[in-house]
Design a protein around this motif. Structure first.
Motif, short mmCIF file in Angstrom:
data_model
loop_
_atom_site.label_atom_id
_atom_site.label_comp_id
_atom_site.label_asym_id
_atom_site.label_seq_id
_atom_site.Cartn_x
_atom_site.Cartn_y
_atom_site.Cartn_z
N PHE A 46 60.61 -24.77 36.24
CA PHE A 46 61.05 -23.38 36.08
C PHE A 46 59.83 -22.48 36.01
N TYR A 60 70.91 -17.64 22.55
CA TYR A 60 71.18 -17.98 21.16
C TYR A 60 71.49 -19.47 21.11
N GLY A 83 62.48 -16.50 18.46
CA GLY A 83 62.77 -15.90 17.17
C GLY A 83 63.83 -16.69 16.43
N LYS A 95 68.21 -20.53 16.75
CA LYS A 95 67.07 -19.98 17.48
C LYS A 95 67.53 -18.84 18.36
N PHE A 96 66.62 -17.91 18.56
CA PHE A 96 66.89 -16.77 19.43
C PHE A 96 65.72 -16.68 20.39
N LEU A 97 65.97 -16.90 21.66
CA LEU A 97 64.88 -16.88 22.64
C LEU A 97 65.07 -15.72 23.61
N VAL A 98 63.99 -15.08 23.95
CA VAL A 98 64.04 -14.02 24.95
C VAL A 98 63.11 -14.41 26.09
N LEU A 99 63.69 -14.62 27.27
CA LEU A 99 62.91 -15.00 28.45
C LEU A 99 62.88 -13.83 29.42
N THR A 100 61.71 -13.54 29.94
CA THR A 100 61.60 -12.58 31.03
C THR A 100 61.48 -13.37 32.32
N LEU A 101 62.36 -13.09 33.25
CA LEU A 101 62.45 -13.89 34.47
C LEU A 101 61.96 -13.11 35.69
N MET A 161 68.06 -24.43 32.15
CA MET A 161 66.99 -24.47 31.13
C MET A 161 67.56 -24.83 29.77
N ASP A 202 57.68 -14.59 30.71
CA ASP A 202 57.37 -14.45 29.29
C ASP A 202 58.47 -15.14 28.48
N ARG A 246 74.53 -19.90 23.96
CA ARG A 246 75.13 -18.88 24.82
C ARG A 246 74.02 -17.91 25.16
N GLY A 286 59.47 -19.52 37.28
CA GLY A 286 59.73 -18.08 37.35
C GLY A 286 59.86 -17.41 36.00
N LEU A 326 66.08 -26.18 26.20
CA LEU A 326 66.13 -25.24 25.08
C LEU A 326 67.12 -25.65 23.99
N GLN A 365 68.65 -13.27 26.96
CA GLN A 365 68.66 -13.42 25.51
C GLN A 365 69.53 -14.62 25.20
N ARG A 382 59.65 -15.50 24.27
CA ARG A 382 59.45 -15.22 22.86
C ARG A 382 60.52 -15.96 22.08
#
Lengths: 84, 84
Positions: free
Chosen positions: B31, A7, B40, A41-47, A62, B36, A76, B33, A67, A5, B38
């Protein structure tokens, strides 16, 4: 699997016109008690990576390379384990 | 004073083209790996209101009326005390 997650926010010293616009919008809806508004911005990456140490290094890179814009933004992030 | 940290994210069922673009960008930097991504919004509001209960109600209403689009987005927030 790990989820990052992230920020990304403008540095305090950088003007935030989007934040000013949101603040005006809120004021015109009657929310006059908002003294400051900053938008990020708020990004959620699944690794795919499962090792937290390596994942931390990758996410750090990244952020630096794509980003966030290190000239005007800071970032952070936190990692958490998620069900794959 | 109180600070509200607000996270606005697209609902899981909604396509996120911006997230897809970031994922492709990361892949082209090597990158591969990232499974997904998202994207926000992250908003930080500084509130004149000092009562946490009332502040919570106000922020809830701001999210519903302006900050999030309840059709496609969801939001959550937390309040914390900051030095005025």
């Amino acid at each position: 699997m790990l989820e990052a997650q992230i920020y990304v926010t403008l540095k305090r010293s950088v003007l935030d016109p989007q934040g000013e616009t949101v603040k005006s919008g809120l004021a015109s809806l009657g929310f006059t008690g908002v003294e400051d508004c900053r938008v990020g911005k708020f990004l959620v990456l699944t690794l795919g990576e499962t090792d937290p140490e390596r994942a931390r290094g990758q996410v750090e890179e990244m952020c630096r390379r794509l980003l966030a814009n290190p000239v005007i933004e800071e970032y952070r992030f936190q990692l958490r384990e998620v069900a794959g």
